[in-house]
Motif scaffolding. Structure first.
Motif, PDB file in Angstrom:
ATOM      1  N   ARG A 266      -9.741  -3.200   3.222  1.00 24.61           N
ATOM      2  CA  ARG A 266      -9.900  -4.461   2.490  1.00 24.61           C
ATOM      3  C   ARG A 266      -8.924  -5.514   2.985  1.00 24.61           C
ATOM      4  O   ARG A 266      -9.265  -6.687   3.120  1.00 24.61           O
ATOM      5  N   LEU A 267      -7.686  -5.092   3.257  1.00 24.06           N
ATOM      6  CA  LEU A 267      -6.650  -6.031   3.657  1.00 24.06           C
ATOM      7  C   LEU A 267      -6.842  -6.550   5.082  1.00 24.06           C
ATOM      8  O   LEU A 267      -6.410  -7.658   5.410  1.00 24.06           O
ATOM      9  N   HIS A 268      -7.474  -5.761   5.922  1.00 15.61           N
ATOM     10  CA  HIS A 268      -7.632  -6.120   7.339  1.00 15.61           C
ATOM     11  C   HIS A 268      -9.119  -6.144   7.702  1.00 15.61           C
ATOM     12  O   HIS A 268      -9.571  -5.393   8.565  1.00 15.61           O
ATOM     13  N   ARG A 269      -9.852  -6.995   7.048  1.00 20.35           N
ATOM     14  CA  ARG A 269     -11.311  -7.038   7.222  1.00 20.35           C
ATOM     15  C   ARG A 269     -11.725  -7.338   8.657  1.00 20.35           C
ATOM     16  O   ARG A 269     -12.763  -6.880   9.125  1.00 20.35           O
ATOM     17  N   ARG A 270     -10.918  -8.130   9.365  1.00 29.20           N
ATOM     18  CA  ARG A 270     -11.289  -8.510  10.726  1.00 29.20           C
ATOM     19  C   ARG A 270     -11.254  -7.331  11.693  1.00 29.20           C
ATOM     20  O   ARG A 270     -11.823  -7.405  12.789  1.00 29.20           O
ATOM     21  N   LEU A 271     -10.615  -6.247  11.289  1.00 27.36           N
ATOM     22  CA  LEU A 271     -10.548  -5.069  12.155  1.00 27.36           C
ATOM     23  C   LEU A 271     -11.623  -4.036  11.838  1.00 27.36           C
ATOM     24  O   LEU A 271     -11.707  -3.013  12.512  1.00 27.36           O
ATOM     25  N   LEU A 272     -12.452  -4.310  10.836  1.00 32.10           N
ATOM     26  CA  LEU A 272     -13.431  -3.318  10.405  1.00 32.10           C
ATOM     27  C   LEU A 272     -14.409  -2.949  11.512  1.00 32.10           C
ATOM     28  O   LEU A 272     -14.799  -1.791  11.654  1.00 32.10           O
ATOM     29  N   LEU A 273     -14.834  -3.920  12.291  1.00 31.41           N
ATOM     30  CA  LEU A 273     -15.831  -3.662  13.334  1.00 31.41           C
ATOM     31  C   LEU A 273     -15.180  -3.393  14.689  1.00 31.41           C
ATOM     32  O   LEU A 273     -15.832  -3.518  15.730  1.00 31.41           O
ATOM     33  N   SER A 274     -13.933  -3.030  14.664  1.00 31.35           N
ATOM     34  CA  SER A 274     -13.220  -2.678  15.896  1.00 31.35           C
ATOM     35  C   SER A 274     -12.989  -1.175  15.936  1.00 31.35           C
ATOM     36  O   SER A 274     -13.352  -0.442  15.013  1.00 31.35           O
TER      37      SER A 274
ATOM     38  N   THR B 276       0.846  -1.189   0.000  1.00 29.00           N
ATOM     39  CA  THR B 276       0.000   0.000   0.000  1.00 29.00           C
ATOM     40  C   THR B 276       0.878   1.235   0.000  1.00 29.00           C
ATOM     41  O   THR B 276       2.089   1.162   0.219  1.00 29.00           O
ATOM     42  N   LYS B 277       0.252   2.390  -0.221  1.00 28.25           N
ATOM     43  CA  LYS B 277       0.968   3.667  -0.170  1.00 28.25           C
ATOM     44  C   LYS B 277       0.967   4.248   1.239  1.00 28.25           C
ATOM     45  O   LYS B 277       1.512   5.325   1.471  1.00 28.25           O
ATOM     46  N   VAL B 278       0.317   3.555   2.177  1.00 29.84           N
ATOM     47  CA  VAL B 278       0.299   3.986   3.583  1.00 29.84           C
ATOM     48  C   VAL B 278       0.876   2.844   4.414  1.00 29.84           C
ATOM     49  O   VAL B 278       0.187   2.205   5.200  1.00 29.84           O
ATOM     50  N   GLU B 279       2.165   2.622   4.258  1.00 28.30           N
ATOM     51  CA  GLU B 279       2.815   1.480   4.894  1.00 28.30           C
ATOM     52  C   GLU B 279       2.763   1.540   6.417  1.00 28.30           C
ATOM     53  O   GLU B 279       2.747   0.497   7.086  1.00 28.30           O
ATOM     54  N   ASP B 280       2.704   2.762   6.987  1.00 26.19           N
ATOM     55  CA  ASP B 280       2.647   2.854   8.445  1.00 26.19           C
ATOM     56  C   ASP B 280       1.303   2.368   8.986  1.00 26.19           C
ATOM     57  O   ASP B 280       1.237   1.691  10.019  1.00 26.19           O
ATOM     58  N   LEU B 281       0.210   2.685   8.286  1.00 24.92           N
ATOM     59  CA  LEU B 281      -1.102   2.193   8.707  1.00 24.92           C
ATOM     60  C   LEU B 281      -1.203   0.683   8.515  1.00 24.92           C
ATOM     61  O   LEU B 281      -1.714  -0.039   9.387  1.00 24.92           O
ATOM     62  N   ASP B 282      -0.707   0.193   7.395  1.00 30.14           N
ATOM     63  CA  ASP B 282      -0.730  -1.247   7.129  1.00 30.14           C
ATOM     64  C   ASP B 282       0.066  -1.996   8.190  1.00 30.14           C
ATOM     65  O   ASP B 282      -0.362  -3.049   8.693  1.00 30.14           O
ATOM     66  N   LEU B 283       1.232  -1.448   8.575  1.00 28.30           N
ATOM     67  CA  LEU B 283       2.047  -2.088   9.601  1.00 28.30           C
ATOM     68  C   LEU B 283       1.336  -2.070  10.958  1.00 28.30           C
ATOM     69  O   LEU B 283       1.343  -3.070  11.685  1.00 28.30           O
ATOM     70  N   THR B 284       0.729  -0.937  11.296  1.00 27.59           N
ATOM     71  CA  THR B 284       0.016  -0.838  12.570  1.00 27.59           C
ATOM     72  C   THR B 284      -1.069  -1.893  12.671  1.00 27.59           C
ATOM     73  O   THR B 284      -1.174  -2.612  13.679  1.00 27.59           O
ATOM     74  N   TRP B 285      -1.881  -2.019  11.641  1.00 27.07           N
ATOM     75  CA  TRP B 285      -2.988  -2.983  11.677  1.00 27.07           C
ATOM     76  C   TRP B 285      -2.477  -4.418  11.602  1.00 27.07           C
ATOM     77  O   TRP B 285      -3.102  -5.323  12.147  1.00 27.07           O
ATOM     78  N   SER B 286      -1.334  -4.628  10.934  1.00 23.38           N
ATOM     79  CA  SER B 286      -0.740  -5.963  10.918  1.00 23.38           C
ATOM     80  C   SER B 286      -0.277  -6.355  12.325  1.00 23.38           C
ATOM     81  O   SER B 286      -0.446  -7.505  12.752  1.00 23.38           O
ATOM     82  N   LEU B 287       0.298  -5.409  13.060  1.00 15.49           N
ATOM     83  CA  LEU B 287       0.724  -5.670  14.427  1.00 15.49           C
ATOM     84  C   LEU B 287      -0.470  -5.972  15.331  1.00 15.49           C
ATOM     85  O   LEU B 287      -0.423  -6.893  16.150  1.00 15.49           O
ATOM     86  N   ILE B 288      -1.528  -5.185  15.178  1.00 13.83           N
ATOM     87  CA  ILE B 288      -2.740  -5.411  15.972  1.00 13.83           C
ATOM     88  C   ILE B 288      -3.306  -6.793  15.690  1.00 13.83           C
ATOM     89  O   ILE B 288      -3.727  -7.527  16.600  1.00 13.83           O
TER      90      ILE B 288
END
Length: 212
Positions: A93-101, A40-52
């Motif tokens: 889209r990549l972190h669907r399980r976090l959508l309702l969090s 993605t073009k927002v690697e910091d957000l992608d990394l944050t949600w990957s860690l979560i």
């Protein structure tokens, strides 16, 4: 808007929405297990949600002082917000399980509720104006006085705290950024939410040495 959003996040659990790439600290062993990705073009957000998603806990501190470089034109501001919003949509889209969090849809809930309340108040004022036979009053009644009032108060508090009192009169201009964000969501964000595609990253031109 950011103050309302951060307060809502604190109520829901206190964890930050994102570990900013400009001022984040990571443990070396953690990054070896969950490295930065260029998907993605927002690697910091992608990394944050990957860690979560991996069970890690992220925190923030008010003692962190950051000096940022702000955009020097409206076009550059548009490009920056487009990258943020489109990247956010792709991460959804990549972190669907976090959508309702509190990291997903509930993170933007305060902004959604503000729009919902605004539309409801507009509808409530539109009916009486039309029934009274004075439709010329509709534009005046629909003017977002409440929004301007709230933003001005928040801006005044910040300006007094920073001892930059002239910024109080400029506080209502923050609504321009709110409108900008929603327009970009309509034109680009929703499309990327369904396609998972992002535009080519266009690095904005910035002013140097501007205090955030």
């Amino acid at each position: 808007m950011i103050a309302l959003k951060r307060t809502f996040q604190q109520i829901l659990g206190g964890a930050p929405f994102i570990i900013s790439g400009s001022c984040g600290l990571f443990r070396t062993e953690v990054l070896r297990q969950v490295p930065f990705s260029d998907r993605t073009k927002v690697e910091d957000l992608d990394l944050t949600w990957s860690l979560i998603s991996r069970g890690y806990t992220v925190r923030q501190t008010w003692r962190c002082v950051v000096y940022s470089q702000e955009c020097n034109s409206l076009r550059s501001e548009w490009l920056r917000w487009r990258r943020w919003i489109v990247g956010y949509a792709v991460c959804m889209r990549l972190h669907r399980r976090l959508l309702l969090s509190r990291f997903g849809l509930f993170s933007i809930m305060p902004m959604f509720l503000v729009v919902l309340v605004g539309c409801a108040s507009y509808a409530a004022s539109l009916g009486p104006a039309l029934l009274s036979g004075r439709p010329h009053l509709v534009p005046l009644m629909l003017f977002p006085w409440v929004w301007i009032g709230v933003v001005t108060v928040l801006g005044a508090i910040s300006a007094i705290h920073l001892r930059r009192y002239r910024l109080i009169v400029l506080a209502p201009a923050a609504l321009v950024y709110v409108a900008l964000a929603y327009l970009i969501w309509i034109l680009h964000g929703l499309k990327s939410l369904f396609t998972g595609r992002e535009p080519i990253r266009d690095k904005p031109t910035r002013y140097a040495h501007v205090v955030a």
